[in-house]
Scaffold this motif. Structure first.
Motif, PDB file in Angstrom:
ATOM      1  N   LEU A 147      -1.187   5.936   3.825  1.00 21.63           N
ATOM      2  CA  LEU A 147      -0.618   5.484   5.095  1.00 21.63           C
ATOM      3  C   LEU A 147      -1.708   5.019   6.051  1.00 21.63           C
ATOM      4  CD1 LEU A 147       1.981   5.035   6.622  1.00 21.63           C
ATOM      5  CD2 LEU A 147       1.581   7.191   7.758  1.00 21.63           C
ATOM      6  N   HIS A 148      -2.851   5.689   6.011  1.00 20.72           N
ATOM      7  CA  HIS A 148      -3.933   5.282   6.904  1.00 20.72           C
ATOM      8  C   HIS A 148      -4.424   3.878   6.568  1.00 20.72           C
ATOM      9  CE1 HIS A 148      -8.063   5.517   8.810  1.00 20.72           C
ATOM     10  NE2 HIS A 148      -7.231   5.694   9.795  1.00 20.72           N
ATOM     11  N   PRO A 161       6.515   7.684  14.673  1.00 22.46           N
ATOM     12  CA  PRO A 161       6.474   8.660  13.566  1.00 22.46           C
ATOM     13  C   PRO A 161       5.262   9.594  13.710  1.00 22.46           C
ATOM     14  CG  PRO A 161       6.805   6.426  12.737  1.00 22.46           C
ATOM     15  CD  PRO A 161       6.453   6.297  14.186  1.00 22.46           C
ATOM     16  N   THR A 167       3.609  15.323   5.082  1.00 20.88           N
ATOM     17  CA  THR A 167       2.934  14.475   4.096  1.00 20.88           C
ATOM     18  C   THR A 167       1.906  15.263   3.311  1.00 20.88           C
ATOM     19  OG1 THR A 167       1.379  13.811   5.812  1.00 20.88           O
ATOM     20  CG2 THR A 167       3.104  12.235   5.259  1.00 20.88           C
ATOM     21  N   THR A 217       3.741   5.743  -2.424  1.00 24.27           N
ATOM     22  CA  THR A 217       4.105   6.991  -1.748  1.00 24.27           C
ATOM     23  C   THR A 217       5.628   7.080  -1.620  1.00 24.27           C
ATOM     24  OG1 THR A 217       4.255   6.118   0.499  1.00 24.27           O
ATOM     25  CG2 THR A 217       2.053   6.697  -0.289  1.00 24.27           C
ATOM     26  N   ARG A 262      10.989  11.306  14.857  1.00 24.24           N
ATOM     27  CA  ARG A 262      10.618  10.932  13.493  1.00 24.24           C
ATOM     28  C   ARG A 262       9.417  11.743  13.023  1.00 24.24           C
ATOM     29  NH1 ARG A 262      10.561   5.020  11.846  1.00 24.24           N
ATOM     30  NH2 ARG A 262      11.529   6.003  10.062  1.00 24.24           N
ATOM     31  N   PHE A 310       7.489  13.744   9.821  1.00 20.63           N
ATOM     32  CA  PHE A 310       7.416  13.751   8.363  1.00 20.63           C
ATOM     33  C   PHE A 310       6.329  14.721   7.898  1.00 20.63           C
ATOM     34  CE2 PHE A 310       9.040   9.675   9.616  1.00 20.63           C
ATOM     35  CZ  PHE A 310      10.017   9.380   8.676  1.00 20.63           C
ATOM     36  N   LEU A 351       8.129   3.231   8.883  1.00 22.45           N
ATOM     37  CA  LEU A 351       7.152   4.051   9.624  1.00 22.45           C
ATOM     38  C   LEU A 351       6.173   3.186  10.416  1.00 22.45           C
ATOM     39  CD1 LEU A 351       5.664   6.879   7.382  1.00 22.45           C
ATOM     40  CD2 LEU A 351       7.286   7.042   9.271  1.00 22.45           C
ATOM     41  N   LEU A 352       5.860   2.004   9.884  1.00 25.07           N
ATOM     42  CA  LEU A 352       4.804   1.187  10.482  1.00 25.07           C
ATOM     43  C   LEU A 352       5.306   0.250  11.575  1.00 25.07           C
ATOM     44  CD1 LEU A 352       2.919   0.240   7.202  1.00 25.07           C
ATOM     45  CD2 LEU A 352       2.126   1.839   8.948  1.00 25.07           C
ATOM     46  N   LEU A 354       4.011   0.688  15.202  1.00 23.15           N
ATOM     47  CA  LEU A 354       2.576   0.381  15.223  1.00 23.15           C
ATOM     48  C   LEU A 354       2.346  -1.130  15.198  1.00 23.15           C
ATOM     49  CD1 LEU A 354      -0.376   1.287  15.009  1.00 23.15           C
ATOM     50  CD2 LEU A 354      -0.078   1.444  12.537  1.00 23.15           C
ATOM     51  N   THR A 365       0.832  -1.207   0.000  1.00 31.07           N
ATOM     52  CA  THR A 365       0.000   0.000   0.000  1.00 31.07           C
ATOM     53  C   THR A 365       0.866   1.255   0.000  1.00 31.07           C
ATOM     54  OG1 THR A 365      -1.701  -1.201   1.217  1.00 31.07           O
ATOM     55  CG2 THR A 365      -1.876   1.190   1.220  1.00 31.07           C
ATOM     56  N   LEU A 366       2.014   1.194   0.667  1.00 26.79           N
ATOM     57  CA  LEU A 366       2.916   2.353   0.717  1.00 26.79           C
ATOM     58  C   LEU A 366       3.791   2.491  -0.531  1.00 26.79           C
ATOM     59  CD1 LEU A 366       4.171   2.698   4.393  1.00 26.79           C
ATOM     60  CD2 LEU A 366       2.252   3.795   3.239  1.00 26.79           C
ATOM     61  N   HIS A 414     -11.552   3.895   1.809  1.00 20.32           N
ATOM     62  CA  HIS A 414     -10.387   3.012   1.632  1.00 20.32           C
ATOM     63  C   HIS A 414     -10.578   2.080   0.438  1.00 20.32           C
ATOM     64  CE1 HIS A 414      -8.795   3.410   6.057  1.00 20.32           C
ATOM     65  NE2 HIS A 414      -8.650   4.509   5.348  1.00 20.32           N
ATOM     66  N   LEU A 434       6.810   7.469   1.392  1.00 17.51           N
ATOM     67  CA  LEU A 434       6.990   7.193   2.816  1.00 17.51           C
ATOM     68  C   LEU A 434       7.763   5.891   3.019  1.00 17.51           C
ATOM     69  CD1 LEU A 434       3.356   8.096   3.912  1.00 17.51           C
ATOM     70  CD2 LEU A 434       5.430   9.445   4.328  1.00 17.51           C
ATOM     71  N   LEU A 458       3.177  12.438  11.530  1.00 18.62           N
ATOM     72  CA  LEU A 458       2.973  12.982  10.187  1.00 18.62           C
ATOM     73  C   LEU A 458       2.258  14.317  10.276  1.00 18.62           C
ATOM     74  CD1 LEU A 458       3.860  10.189   9.476  1.00 18.62           C
ATOM     75  CD2 LEU A 458       2.025  10.053   7.793  1.00 18.62           C
ATOM     76  N   GLU A 506      -0.606  10.935   0.463  1.00 18.09           N
ATOM     77  CA  GLU A 506       0.276  10.051   1.228  1.00 18.09           C
ATOM     78  C   GLU A 506      -0.360   9.649   2.555  1.00 18.09           C
ATOM     79  OE1 GLU A 506       4.854  11.107   0.003  1.00 18.09           O
ATOM     80  OE2 GLU A 506       3.785  12.560   1.230  1.00 18.09           O
ATOM     81  N   ARG A 507      -0.983  10.630   3.228  1.00 17.63           N
ATOM     82  CA  ARG A 507      -1.630  10.296   4.496  1.00 17.63           C
ATOM     83  C   ARG A 507      -2.756   9.280   4.299  1.00 17.63           C
ATOM     84  NH1 ARG A 507      -6.227  11.921   5.856  1.00 17.63           N
ATOM     85  NH2 ARG A 507      -5.976  13.958   4.876  1.00 17.63           N
ATOM     86  N   ILE A 566       1.578   7.684  14.192  1.00 18.95           N
ATOM     87  CA  ILE A 566       1.396   6.336  13.640  1.00 18.95           C
ATOM     88  C   ILE A 566       1.506   5.336  14.793  1.00 18.95           C
ATOM     89  CG2 ILE A 566       2.094   4.720  11.829  1.00 18.95           C
ATOM     90  CD1 ILE A 566       1.192   7.492  10.900  1.00 18.95           C
TER      91      ILE A 566
END
Lengths: 260, 260
Positions: free
Chosen positions: B166-167, B130, B158, A191, B154, B156, A197-198, A201, A187-188, A233, A193, B132, B162-163, B115
């Motif tokens: 990322l979501h 991170p 965005t 981008t 961290r 960034f 980053l994940l 989480l 999914t990233l 989404h 990014l 954002l 991109e957000r 995140i």
């Protein structure tokens, strides 16, 4: 009390490599079988002198536990071809293959199933890795239990039905968590990014679920029944049909299990 | 250089609770808004004297950054009702809600999206989490960046696109890993096996995927295209239709992405 087993490893793959190192360290590895002698030598730790062979005729072997670590689809053939010394135990390490694949061929048989995923990088210890044992008679069970307890603090006797359920659970816990990370990563891709980053989480979510319970620590759009975000989404994923289908299946599972 | 922001937290939920503790520790929390004053007091760490209010009229407040930590569906209403002092920044912390929900109402607006997943148990630091940032003008961005950098290493900038990606990735990384653990757990409900059997496997699989790559460390029946085991698992799950549907969707994703 029975003496500690001397083991033979049949196979040269990922499981064989980790087991060879661990058994060697405990002075319990007697020999390694490989169709290719070079590969058999490669899985033996440096500076260790261990017998290697390309023959499945072990009638004169001093080993008394033969641990089959070949691919699932080859286990039956090895069980058929192998010639064991008297009283020896034939063991396989797969969660997916039933014990009768061995008992159809030999007298003393067991499954020793480590609840772990193995890669090319050998694992150094099984101390905290659960080992599940299924055996076709009580004496064989006790001998394999002794072997298992010398490797791990967590040894369990299981029925076929329990091992089957556990194997499915392990597919979720291992293979499918891997695919969820793959989907997040993919999914990233669209981008700039960085994927790491994940990482915090992912670790926090896993720890929350394991320590406080999955149901109690669930968050997110499907948990909140937030159809606007879910629809957004799904729409944003229209160019990624595989990820979109997986998102929808996981959302459906979340909606169903959240009501329950 | 701009001075460090004095912040107001709007809300008393999980994100508000963690942020209140962290901002308090850094002497950056000026006040907390809650519809219920008791709940506002509860999220303030012991022995700290922080202003609380039940009014969204902040025209005389000495705070200059108002961080909305309410549920996604209430953000627009707060943005509409809140009265800010001159020059103040209005911030929300949601990955799911677009910036225009704030900019439709106020001049200086930003998203500060951590995140991380938040539970009732407050997080003590955002240092490695991170953060954002999306802002509607450069000056606002710099002020929020300064705030963010005082909380995390961290930070960034965005874009909206991109957000949004990322979501979605975060839903996989957090909510859906939670559901995979739930499914693994539910599969073991039918046995006497303790669920924590799977913990070493989960941790190892996650670490393999994060450190060596998900594609390289994938294992399991679908990876091997082992249709016999897949069919057996699906058949064993016939009494668990939700788990079965999820198993099939994840197997399909594995088969597709493994060929790619």
């Amino acid at each position: 009390m029975c003496k500690l087993l001397k083991t033979t490893i049949i196979g040269t793959g990922k499981v064989a490599k980790s087991l060879a190192g661990i058994l060697c360290q405990k002075n319990m590895l007697y020999e390694v079988y490989g169709r290719n002698l070079d590969r058999a030598l490669q899985i033996i730790p440096n500076n260790q002198v261990i017998k290697t062979t390309t023959s499945l005729d072990f009638s004169r072997s001093k080993s008394n536990a033969f641990i089959i670590c070949v691919s699932d689809s080859s286990i039956a053939q090895v069980a058929q071809e192998i010639i064991l010394p008297p009283q020896a135990i034939l063991i396989h390490t797969s969660g997916a293959i039933d014990l009768d694949v061995l008992t159809n061929q030999k007298s003393n048989c067991a499954i020793l199933y480590p609840i772990q995923t193995f890669t090319e990088k050998a694992i150094k210890t099984l101390e905290n890795i659960p080992l599940l044992i299924e055996a076709n008679n009580e004496n064989t069970f006790r001998r394999v239990e002794k072997l298992a307890k010398s490797l791990s603090k967590r040894v369990f006797k299981t029925s076929q039905q329990e091992r089957e359920r556990l194997h499915i659970a392990a597919v979720f816990a291992s293979n499918f968590t891997n695919r969820i990370i793959h989907a997040a990563q993919a999914t990233l891709n669209h981008t700039n990014l960085p994927f790491d980053l994940l990482e915090p989480l992912i670790h926090q979510s896993i720890n929350n679920a394991l320590l406080q319970g999955a149901q109690k620590t669930l968050t997110g759009p499907a948990k909140r029944n937030d159809q606007i975000t879910i629809d957004k989404h799904v729409s944003l994923l229209s160019l990624d049909p595989n990820i979109k289908a997986l998102y929808q299946a996981l959302t459906q599972y979340t909606l169903t299990t959240n009501q329950a």
